[in-house]
Design a protein around this motif. Structure first.
Motif, mmCIF file in Angstrom:
data_model
loop_
_atom_site.group_PDB
_atom_site.id
_atom_site.type_symbol
_atom_site.label_atom_id
_atom_site.label_comp_id
_atom_site.label_asym_id
_atom_site.label_seq_id
_atom_site.Cartn_x
_atom_site.Cartn_y
_atom_site.Cartn_z
ATOM 1 N N SER A 141 4.063 -10.028 -4.226
ATOM 2 C CA SER A 141 2.892 -9.723 -3.407
ATOM 3 C C SER A 141 2.535 -10.905 -2.516
ATOM 4 C CB SER A 141 1.711 -9.362 -4.296
ATOM 5 O OG SER A 141 0.571 -9.147 -3.515
ATOM 6 N N ALA A 142 2.617 -12.115 -3.065
ATOM 7 C CA ALA A 142 2.322 -13.321 -2.280
ATOM 8 C C ALA A 142 3.382 -13.522 -1.212
ATOM 9 C CB ALA A 142 2.245 -14.533 -3.190
ATOM 10 N N ASP A 143 4.660 -13.233 -1.518
ATOM 11 C CA ASP A 143 5.729 -13.353 -0.525
ATOM 12 C C ASP A 143 5.524 -12.376 0.626
ATOM 13 O OD1 ASP A 143 6.920 -15.375 -1.922
ATOM 14 O OD2 ASP A 143 8.459 -14.085 -2.857
ATOM 15 N N GLU A 144 5.151 -11.153 0.308
ATOM 16 C CA GLU A 144 4.907 -10.164 1.359
ATOM 17 C C GLU A 144 3.711 -10.573 2.216
ATOM 18 O OE1 GLU A 144 4.471 -6.338 -0.404
ATOM 19 O OE2 GLU A 144 6.553 -6.280 -1.085
ATOM 20 N N SER A 145 2.680 -11.101 1.590
ATOM 21 C CA SER A 145 1.499 -11.556 2.312
ATOM 22 C C SER A 145 1.858 -12.720 3.244
ATOM 23 C CB SER A 145 0.413 -11.975 1.333
ATOM 24 O OG SER A 145 -0.731 -12.427 2.014
ATOM 25 N N ALA A 146 2.709 -13.609 2.788
ATOM 26 C CA ALA A 146 3.128 -14.743 3.607
ATOM 27 C C ALA A 146 3.942 -14.262 4.800
ATOM 28 C CB ALA A 146 3.933 -15.728 2.770
ATOM 29 N N GLN A 147 4.793 -13.266 4.579
ATOM 30 C CA GLN A 147 5.587 -12.723 5.677
ATOM 31 C C GLN A 147 4.678 -12.085 6.730
ATOM 32 O OE1 GLN A 147 8.367 -10.086 3.812
ATOM 33 N NE2 GLN A 147 9.777 -11.744 3.227
#
Length: 153
Positions: free
Chosen positions: A7-13
């Protein structure tokens, strides 16, 4: 189930995509603004030169002593009273410098302004001055339009 890390990776993207989009938008806006062709404003000195030239042409008659100074306050009022409007305007226009040309209009009382003397088409920006002259119960409107020869400035 999606972990917190995914979820954090998707938010960063998403944030990276937002930043790239904002940078692209800023860059394109700056490119557009830099391509605008905004004309340079006319110098106040240019308008000042024209104003002084017109006022000097007016003063060449308004400041001159009348031949019949018992009945007229200036050469201008004497010429206006005589009714030779073309000679009055041409005398003022002839006093302009070689680099400035002009037109002259006269009106008496509530009449319309009419051109007198040599009439020319303005070449570029022009400036017009107006004066009211009271003489022997009549009110004259004297207007001088001036411009630089060749349409300069």
């Amino acid at each position: 189930m999606i972990s917190r890390r995914e979820s954090a990776d998707e938010s960063a993207q998403v944030h990276i995509l937002e930043m790239i989009t904002l940078f692209w938008l800023f860059f394109m806006t700056a490119t557009f603004i830099l391509q605008l062709k905004v004309p340079d404003p006319t110098s106040p000195a240019s308008d000042g030169i024209l104003d002084l030239a017109a006022e000097d042409a007016y003063d060449s008659l308004a400041g001159a002593t009348a031949l019949d100074d018992a009945n007229h306050s200036s050469m201008l009022t004497e010429m206006l009273s005589a009714g030779d409007d073309d000679a009055t305007c041409q005398t003022m226009l002839d006093s302009l410098s070689a680099s400035i040309r002009g037109n002259c209009w006269l009106a008496v009382d509530a009449g319309p302004l009419e051109p007198h003397g040599t009439v020319s088409e303005p070449e570029g920006r022009s400036l017009t001055i107006h004066h009211l002259v009271h003489e022997q119960g009549h009110v004259w409107t004297v207007s001088l339009q001036v411009w630089h020869t060749g349409g300069g400035a």
